[in-house]
Motif scaffolding. Sequence first.
Motif: not given
Length: 122
Positions: A30-33, A57-59, A92-97, A115-122
Amino acid sequence: MDRATVGSANRGRLQVEVRTEGSSEIVKPAGELDHHTAELLRAPLGEALEQGRVRLVIDCSQLEFCDSTGLNVLLGARLKAEAAGGGVHLAGMLPVVARVFEITGAEAVFTVHDSVEAALSD
């Protein structure tokens, strides 16, 4: 740190939370990478891989900025995870990222989920 619990690290502009869910390690930056904060993400990704958790899984839902150093951290983790039979899933990537991944072509080498939920169910 007990990896079964949520852990966090904070260097001002980036906070990283980690939790294990099933066979997946969920890492939430969360924040700036960037160049100054990349190690806060690299360390828990490396620990997960060393401990045999190869499905990462990277949220990204609270990741507000990612530069080339941050992108390289994720690409490096992807290579290591795939070599071990796993992979890195971005969620769940924000548009800027998402735009950084689009411009660099990196979106083509990651599995991206809404979403994380979609990633976990994949």
